[in-house]
Scaffold this motif. Structure first.
Motif, short mmCIF file in Angstrom:
data_model
loop_
_atom_site.label_atom_id
_atom_site.label_comp_id
_atom_site.label_asym_id
_atom_site.label_seq_id
_atom_site.Cartn_x
_atom_site.Cartn_y
_atom_site.Cartn_z
N GLY A 1 16.80 -9.79 -1.85
CA GLY A 1 15.57 -9.44 -2.57
C GLY A 1 15.80 -8.13 -3.29
N MET A 2 15.69 -8.18 -4.60
CA MET A 2 15.99 -6.96 -5.37
C MET A 2 14.75 -6.48 -6.13
SD MET A 2 18.20 -8.40 -8.56
CE MET A 2 19.35 -9.45 -7.71
N GLY A 3 14.79 -5.21 -6.52
CA GLY A 3 13.66 -4.62 -7.25
C GLY A 3 14.03 -4.34 -8.70
N PHE B 1 18.35 -3.87 8.62
CA PHE B 1 17.61 -4.82 9.44
C PHE B 1 16.46 -5.45 8.66
CE2 PHE B 1 13.85 -5.81 11.91
CZ PHE B 1 14.37 -6.82 12.72
N PHE B 2 16.43 -6.77 8.67
CA PHE B 2 15.26 -7.52 8.23
C PHE B 2 15.05 -8.62 9.26
CE2 PHE B 2 17.18 -5.97 4.26
CZ PHE B 2 16.11 -5.28 3.72
N PRO B 3 13.81 -8.89 9.67
CA PRO B 3 13.60 -9.90 10.72
C PRO B 3 14.03 -11.29 10.29
CG PRO B 3 11.61 -8.59 10.34
CD PRO B 3 12.57 -8.27 9.24
N ILE C 1 12.88 -9.85 -7.23
CA ILE C 1 13.52 -11.15 -7.45
C ILE C 1 14.20 -11.54 -6.16
CG2 ILE C 1 15.22 -12.47 -8.74
CD1 ILE C 1 14.73 -10.73 -11.13
N GLU C 2 13.76 -12.67 -5.66
CA GLU C 2 14.32 -13.21 -4.43
C GLU C 2 15.47 -14.14 -4.78
OE1 GLU C 2 12.72 -12.16 -1.86
OE2 GLU C 2 13.69 -13.28 -0.25
N GLY C 3 16.45 -14.21 -3.91
CA GLY C 3 17.51 -15.19 -4.10
C GLY C 3 17.75 -15.90 -2.78
N ARG D 1 0.84 -1.19 0.00
CA ARG D 1 0.00 0.00 0.00
C ARG D 1 0.88 1.24 0.00
NH1 ARG D 1 -5.36 -1.34 2.97
NH2 ARG D 1 -5.34 0.89 3.34
N ASP D 2 1.83 1.30 -0.88
CA ASP D 2 2.68 2.48 -1.02
C ASP D 2 1.94 3.49 -1.89
OD1 ASP D 2 4.71 1.46 0.46
OD2 ASP D 2 5.96 0.86 -1.24
N THR D 3 2.17 4.76 -1.62
CA THR D 3 1.59 5.78 -2.49
C THR D 3 2.47 5.88 -3.74
OG1 THR D 3 0.90 6.94 -0.52
CG2 THR D 3 0.84 8.19 -2.56
N ASP E 1 12.35 -3.23 -11.09
CA ASP E 1 11.84 -1.95 -11.61
C ASP E 1 12.92 -0.88 -11.47
OD1 ASP E 1 8.43 -2.14 -11.45
OD2 ASP E 1 9.64 -3.60 -10.36
N ARG E 2 13.49 -0.81 -10.25
CA ARG E 2 14.50 0.22 -10.01
C ARG E 2 15.79 -0.08 -10.77
NH1 ARG E 2 13.43 1.57 -3.89
NH2 ARG E 2 11.26 2.22 -4.07
N ILE E 3 16.07 -1.36 -10.95
CA ILE E 3 17.27 -1.74 -11.71
C ILE E 3 17.10 -1.31 -13.17
CG2 ILE E 3 18.57 -3.75 -12.57
CD1 ILE E 3 18.00 -5.02 -9.78
N LEU F 1 19.00 -3.36 -3.46
CA LEU F 1 18.45 -4.58 -2.86
C LEU F 1 18.73 -4.69 -1.36
CD1 LEU F 1 20.97 -6.81 -2.41
CD2 LEU F 1 20.75 -7.00 -4.87
N GLY F 2 17.94 -5.59 -0.74
CA GLY F 2 18.16 -5.95 0.65
C GLY F 2 18.64 -7.39 0.69
N ALA F 3 19.47 -7.72 1.70
CA ALA F 3 20.02 -9.08 1.75
C ALA F 3 20.50 -9.40 3.16
CB ALA F 3 21.18 -9.21 0.75
#
Ligand code: FA5
Length: 337
Positions: free
Chosen positions: A304-306, A244-246, A206-208, A192-194, A308-310, A278-280
Motif C-alpha cells: 500500500g503506497m501513498g 508490522f501490519f496485522p 494505491i493498494e497492490g 483523523r491525522d492532524t 501524495d508522498r510519491i 510504502l508498506g508491504a
C-alpha cells in the motif's frame, strides 16, 4: 399655411415634433382643417377653387410628413445599429483550459506502470464496513493495532476507509478462493491525522495484491524495484525494513534512496538519505483463509503506497496541503507534468 408647415417639417429632427406638426395643421382643430371647415361660408364660385387648393396643400403636407417620418425612422434604426454593432474582427477572449491535478497524473502513471506488469485496476467504496476495513484484515474488534489508524466512524459498523486494503479482501472474496488475483486499487482514504506538511486527513493510496500458487517475497521485491526505478529513475535503490501490519507476515516498509529534484537540479535528501514510501508484506494466512483461499496452496504479497508522498518526492513539493487547497497558481504548474 403650406410654406410654414413644410418649413417646420424640414427643420424638425424629432418624431414627437413631427407628430405635433401633423396635429397643428391636419388635426381636428388644425389650421388647414379649419380652412376646410370654413368652406361652407364661401360662395359657389370660390368653393371649388379654394377646395382644390386646400386639398393640394393637405396632400403636400401629408406627403412631406410621411417622407420625413420615414427618414427619421431610418435614421433612428441606423443609430441603433451603430450602437449595437459587433466588431467581429476583435480577437476573442482566451478560453482557459483546465488540466489534470498532479495527483491524478501520478496515479495514472502508477496505474500504467502496473498494468504493464499484468495487474488489473479495481475500485472499492470509500464508505466501508468495519468488517472489510479491519476484521477481514486480521484486525479483530479488540486488536490494539486498530489504534494505529484513528478513524472517521459514521455508525458503529460504517466508517470512511482508513486505507485501500479492504479492496484486497473484497477482491479475493469475489474471486471465490479459486482464481489468482493480480490487482491494484487506487483511491481516497481518510484518517483523523492532524494536517501538517506530510500528513493530510484525506489522502490517496494505491493498494497492490498478487495472490497465486507460488508467489514469493522475492517477487514482491522485484516488482517494487521495477516500480521505484521506472518512477524515479534507474539510479535509485530500494531497501526493505522489517515492519508490522496485522494483515501481512512478514511485513516490511520500503524506503527509496532519496533525491529531491527541482528547477535547480537534484540533491540527495538530508538525514538518512532514504525515504519511506510504502508498506508491504506477504498476505497473512488468516487473511487468505477468511477470503476463502487455501493458505496451504495459495500465497500472495500486498503493498500500500501513498501517491501524495510519491508526488512530493518526485516533483519537490514541500507541503502535502498544496494538493488539497486548490490554489491554481500551484496546480497549473503541473498541467503538463
Ligand atoms: C497502510 O495503510 C497499509 N494498509 C499498507 C499496506 C498494504 C501494508 C498492504 C501491507 C500490505 P500505512 O499506514 O503505513 O500502511 O500507510 C501507507 C502509506 O500511506 C504511507 O507509506 C504513506 O505514504 C501514506 N500515508 C499514511 N498516512 C498518511 C497521511 N496522513 N497523509 C498522507 N499520506 C499518508
Amino acid at each position: 399655411i403650406q410654406t410654414e408647415a413644410l418649413e417646420r417639417i424640414a427643420e424638425t429632427n424629432e418624431m414627437k415634433e413631427l407628430q405635433a406638426i401633423r396635429v397643428t395643421y391636419l388635426g381636428k382643430k388644425g389650421s388647414l382643417t379649419g380652412v376646410l371647415r370654413g368652406m361652407g361660408k364661401l360662395s359657389k364660385e370660390e368653393r371649388p377653387v379654394i377646395g382644390e387648393i386646400a386639398n393640394r396643400v393637405r396632400e403636400s403636407i401629408t406627403d412631406a410628413i410621411d417622407r420625413k417620418n420615414e427618414t427619421l425612422a431610418q435614421q433612428a434604426l441606423e443609430k441603433q445599429l451603430e450602437k449595437e454593432a459587433i466588431d467581429v474582427t476583435l480577437p476573442g477572449r482566451p478560453v482557459q483550459l483546465g488540466g489534470p491535478h498532479l495527483l491524478t497524473t501520478i496515479v495514472e502513471e502508477i496505474e500504467d506502470l502496473f498494468i504493464g506488469m499484468g495487474f488489473e485496476v479495481r475500485e472499492g467504496p470509500e464508505v466501508e464496513t468495519d468488517y472489510y476495513n479491519f476484521e477481514a484484515l486480521n484486525l479483530p474488534k479488540d486488536h490494539p493495532a486498530r489504534d494505529m489508524q484513528d478513524s472517521f466512524y459514521i455508525t458503529n459498523e460504517l466508517l470512511l476507509r482508513t486505507h485501500t486494503s479492504p479492496v484486497q479482501a473484497r477482491t479475493m472474496r469475489e474471486y471465490e478462493g479459486s482464481k489468482p488475483v493480480k490487482m491494484i486499487c487506487p483511491g481516497k482514504v481518510y484518517r483523523r491525522d492532524t494536517d501538517d506538511a506530510t500528513h493530510s486527513h484525506q489522502f490517496t493510496q494505491i493498494e497492490g495484491l498478487y495472490v497465486d500458487k507460488d508467489v514469493r517475497m522475492s517477487d514482491l521485491k522485484g516488482i517494487l524495484d521495477v516500480f521505484a526505478k521506472k518512477m524515479f529513475g534507474y539510479d535509485r535503490e530500494i531497501r526493505l525494513r522489517p515492519s508490522f501490519f496485522p494483515f501481512t507476515e512478514p511485513s516490511v516498509e520500503m524506503d527509496i534512496s532519496c533525491k529531491v529534484c527541482n528547477g535547480e537540479g537534484c540533491s540527495v535528501c538530508k538525514g538518512t538519505g532514504w525515504i519511506e514510501i510504502l508498506g508491504a508484506g506477504m498476505v497473512h494466512p488468516k487473511v487468505l483463509e477468511m477470503a476463502g483461499y487455501d493458505a496451504n496452496v495459495y500465497t500472495g504479497f500486498a503493498f500500500g503506497m501513498g501517491p501524495d508522498r510519491i508526488a512530493m518526492l518526485k516533483y519537490g513539493v514541500d507541503d502535502i496541503r498544496q494538493f488539497y487547497t486548490n490554489d491554481r497558481r500551484f496546480l497549473t504548474q503541473y498541467h503538463n507534468a
